[in-house]
Design a protein around this motif. Structure first.
Motif, PDB file in Angstrom:
ATOM      1  N   THR A  14       9.598  91.840  15.649  1.00 26.90           N
ATOM      2  CA  THR A  14      10.601  91.641  16.719  1.00 26.90           C
ATOM      3  C   THR A  14      10.963  90.179  16.952  1.00 26.90           C
ATOM      4  N   ALA A  15      10.402  89.267  16.168  1.00 27.22           N
ATOM      5  CA  ALA A  15      10.646  87.822  16.356  1.00 27.22           C
ATOM      6  C   ALA A  15      12.099  87.454  16.093  1.00 27.22           C
ATOM      7  N   LYS A  16      12.753  88.148  15.158  1.00 24.21           N
ATOM      8  CA  LYS A  16      14.147  87.831  14.814  1.00 24.21           C
ATOM      9  C   LYS A  16      15.101  88.138  15.975  1.00 24.21           C
ATOM     10  N   ASN A  17      14.710  89.076  16.820  1.00 28.90           N
ATOM     11  CA  ASN A  17      15.554  89.445  17.962  1.00 28.90           C
ATOM     12  C   ASN A  17      15.525  88.386  19.071  1.00 28.90           C
ATOM     13  N   LEU A  18      14.548  87.485  19.051  1.00 32.20           N
ATOM     14  CA  LEU A  18      14.374  86.486  20.114  1.00 32.20           C
ATOM     15  C   LEU A  18      15.110  85.169  19.848  1.00 32.20           C
ATOM     16  N   VAL A  19      15.819  85.072  18.730  1.00 30.79           N
ATOM     17  CA  VAL A  19      16.483  83.816  18.338  1.00 30.79           C
ATOM     18  C   VAL A  19      17.447  83.332  19.420  1.00 30.79           C
ATOM     19  N   ALA A  20      18.159  84.221  20.062  1.00 31.05           N
ATOM     20  CA  ALA A  20      19.141  83.851  21.097  1.00 31.05           C
ATOM     21  C   ALA A  20      18.464  83.275  22.337  1.00 31.05           C
ATOM     22  N   VAL A  61       4.477  87.939  17.994  1.00 29.10           N
ATOM     23  CA  VAL A  61       5.173  88.448  19.179  1.00 29.10           C
ATOM     24  C   VAL A  61       4.861  89.929  19.406  1.00 29.10           C
ATOM     25  N   ASP A  62       4.549  90.665  18.338  1.00 25.98           N
ATOM     26  CA  ASP A  62       4.209  92.091  18.471  1.00 25.98           C
ATOM     27  C   ASP A  62       2.910  92.268  19.261  1.00 25.98           C
ATOM     28  N   LYS A  63       1.973  91.325  19.116  1.00 28.42           N
ATOM     29  CA  LYS A  63       0.686  91.418  19.816  1.00 28.42           C
ATOM     30  C   LYS A  63       0.767  90.835  21.228  1.00 28.42           C
ATOM     31  N   ILE A  64       1.533  89.763  21.396  1.00 28.99           N
ATOM     32  CA  ILE A  64       1.660  89.127  22.713  1.00 28.99           C
ATOM     33  C   ILE A  64       3.079  89.392  23.217  1.00 28.99           C
ATOM     34  N   SER A 111      -3.436  75.075  23.479  1.00 28.03           N
ATOM     35  CA  SER A 111      -4.073  73.761  23.584  1.00 28.03           C
ATOM     36  C   SER A 111      -3.021  72.708  23.947  1.00 28.03           C
ATOM     37  N   LYS A 112      -3.457  71.616  24.559  1.00 24.17           N
ATOM     38  CA  LYS A 112      -2.529  70.534  24.925  1.00 24.17           C
ATOM     39  C   LYS A 112      -1.937  69.864  23.695  1.00 24.17           C
ATOM     40  N   SER A 113      -2.676  69.926  22.569  1.00 22.40           N
ATOM     41  CA  SER A 113      -2.230  69.255  21.350  1.00 22.40           C
ATOM     42  C   SER A 113      -1.108  70.000  20.618  1.00 22.40           C
ATOM     43  N   VAL A 114      -0.842  71.254  21.004  1.00 22.93           N
ATOM     44  CA  VAL A 114       0.201  72.051  20.338  1.00 22.93           C
ATOM     45  C   VAL A 114       1.575  71.484  20.677  1.00 22.93           C
ATOM     46  N   GLU A 115       2.328  71.119  19.630  1.00 25.66           N
ATOM     47  CA  GLU A 115       3.671  70.564  19.812  1.00 25.66           C
ATOM     48  C   GLU A 115       4.751  71.519  19.317  1.00 25.66           C
ATOM     49  N   LYS A 116       4.429  72.257  18.236  1.00 25.46           N
ATOM     50  CA  LYS A 116       5.403  73.180  17.657  1.00 25.46           C
ATOM     51  C   LYS A 116       4.825  74.591  17.637  1.00 25.46           C
ATOM     52  N   VAL A 117       5.697  75.572  17.876  1.00 27.73           N
ATOM     53  CA  VAL A 117       5.281  76.976  17.892  1.00 27.73           C
ATOM     54  C   VAL A 117       6.184  77.764  16.952  1.00 27.73           C
ATOM     55  N   LYS A 118       5.575  78.664  16.163  1.00 22.10           N
ATOM     56  CA  LYS A 118       6.357  79.539  15.294  1.00 22.10           C
ATOM     57  C   LYS A 118       6.077  80.976  15.701  1.00 22.10           C
ATOM     58  N   LEU A 119       7.141  81.725  15.996  1.00 19.40           N
ATOM     59  CA  LEU A 119       7.006  83.110  16.401  1.00 19.40           C
ATOM     60  C   LEU A 119       7.155  84.004  15.177  1.00 19.40           C
ATOM     61  N   GLU A 144      13.963  82.466  28.879  1.00 22.88           N
ATOM     62  CA  GLU A 144      14.192  81.327  27.978  1.00 22.88           C
ATOM     63  C   GLU A 144      12.886  80.996  27.298  1.00 22.88           C
ATOM     64  N   ILE A 145      12.930  80.783  25.996  1.00 21.56           N
ATOM     65  CA  ILE A 145      11.697  80.491  25.254  1.00 21.56           C
ATOM     66  C   ILE A 145      11.653  79.010  24.894  1.00 21.56           C
ATOM     67  N   THR A 146      10.704  78.311  25.502  1.00 20.31           N
ATOM     68  CA  THR A 146      10.408  76.910  25.178  1.00 20.31           C
ATOM     69  C   THR A 146       8.894  76.807  25.041  1.00 20.31           C
ATOM     70  N   VAL A 147       8.415  75.652  24.581  1.00 18.43           N
ATOM     71  CA  VAL A 147       6.961  75.456  24.436  1.00 18.43           C
ATOM     72  C   VAL A 147       6.287  75.565  25.809  1.00 18.43           C
ATOM     73  N   GLU A 148       6.916  74.993  26.838  1.00 17.49           N
ATOM     74  CA  GLU A 148       6.339  75.030  28.187  1.00 17.49           C
ATOM     75  C   GLU A 148       6.280  76.454  28.733  1.00 17.49           C
ATOM     76  N   SER A 149       7.354  77.240  28.513  1.00 22.55           N
ATOM     77  CA  SER A 149       7.352  78.616  29.007  1.00 22.55           C
ATOM     78  C   SER A 149       6.333  79.477  28.273  1.00 22.55           C
ATOM     79  N   ILE A 150       6.121  79.185  26.996  1.00 19.56           N
ATOM     80  CA  ILE A 150       5.089  79.910  26.237  1.00 19.56           C
ATOM     81  C   ILE A 150       3.709  79.561  26.781  1.00 19.56           C
ATOM     82  N   LYS A 151       3.500  78.269  27.129  1.00 20.56           N
ATOM     83  CA  LYS A 151       2.208  77.841  27.684  1.00 20.56           C
ATOM     84  C   LYS A 151       1.939  78.501  29.040  1.00 20.56           C
TER      85      LYS A 151
END
Length: 132
Positions: free
Chosen positions: A114-120, A78-81, A102-110, A89-96
């Motif tokens: 600053t990633a801990k601040n995005l949990v909400a 998240v620091d780079k992007i 890639s279309k094959s990506v099902e799960k994303v790990k941030l 709102e953070i979902t897989v679709e909003s990240i895409k």
């Protein structure tokens, strides 16, 4: 041609060799097993891949070709992007929509500081951070 007259073609079938039925048969005495040894014994059978005590080929060669069925998440720093941190709102679709995935990506790990601040903001069970 009538069913009760059918016969196999000439020379296509052979009679089974009768082992151990006397010297005159050519397969008497040792019944084609030679003299003594492991293979001459009654009840002998070779296990699949057995090479007489030598390390079998299947164990000499390295293991190749295993593919895990566990889906590993696609990690994003998240620091780079920073565009991901700016999403409401953070979902897989909003990240895409903001980051090429890639279309094959099902799960994303941030990941990142600053990633801990995005949990909400996370609204999808397929998106996780290093904190959860």
């Amino acid at each position: 041609m009538i069913l009760h007259n059918l016969q196999p073609a000439c020379g296509s079938t052979k009679e089974a060799k009768r082992k151990g039925r006397g010297q005159g048969s050519g397969n008497g005495k040792t019944a084609g097993k030679g003299h003594k040894g492991q293979r001459a014994r009654a009840g002998f059978n070779v296990k699949r891949g057995f090479e007489g005590g030598q390390q079998p080929l299947a164990r000499r060669l390295p293991k190749v070709g295993f593919i895990s069925r566990v889906v590993k998440p696609y990690t994003i720093n998240v620091d780079k992007i920073t565009a991901i941190a700016n999403l409401s709102e953070i979902t897989v679709e909003s990240i895409k929509s903001v980051h090429k995935l890639s279309k094959s990506v099902e799960k994303v790990k941030l990941i990142g500081s600053t990633a801990k601040n995005l949990v909400a903001k996370i609204k999808d069970e397929n998106v996780t951070t290093t904190g959860n």
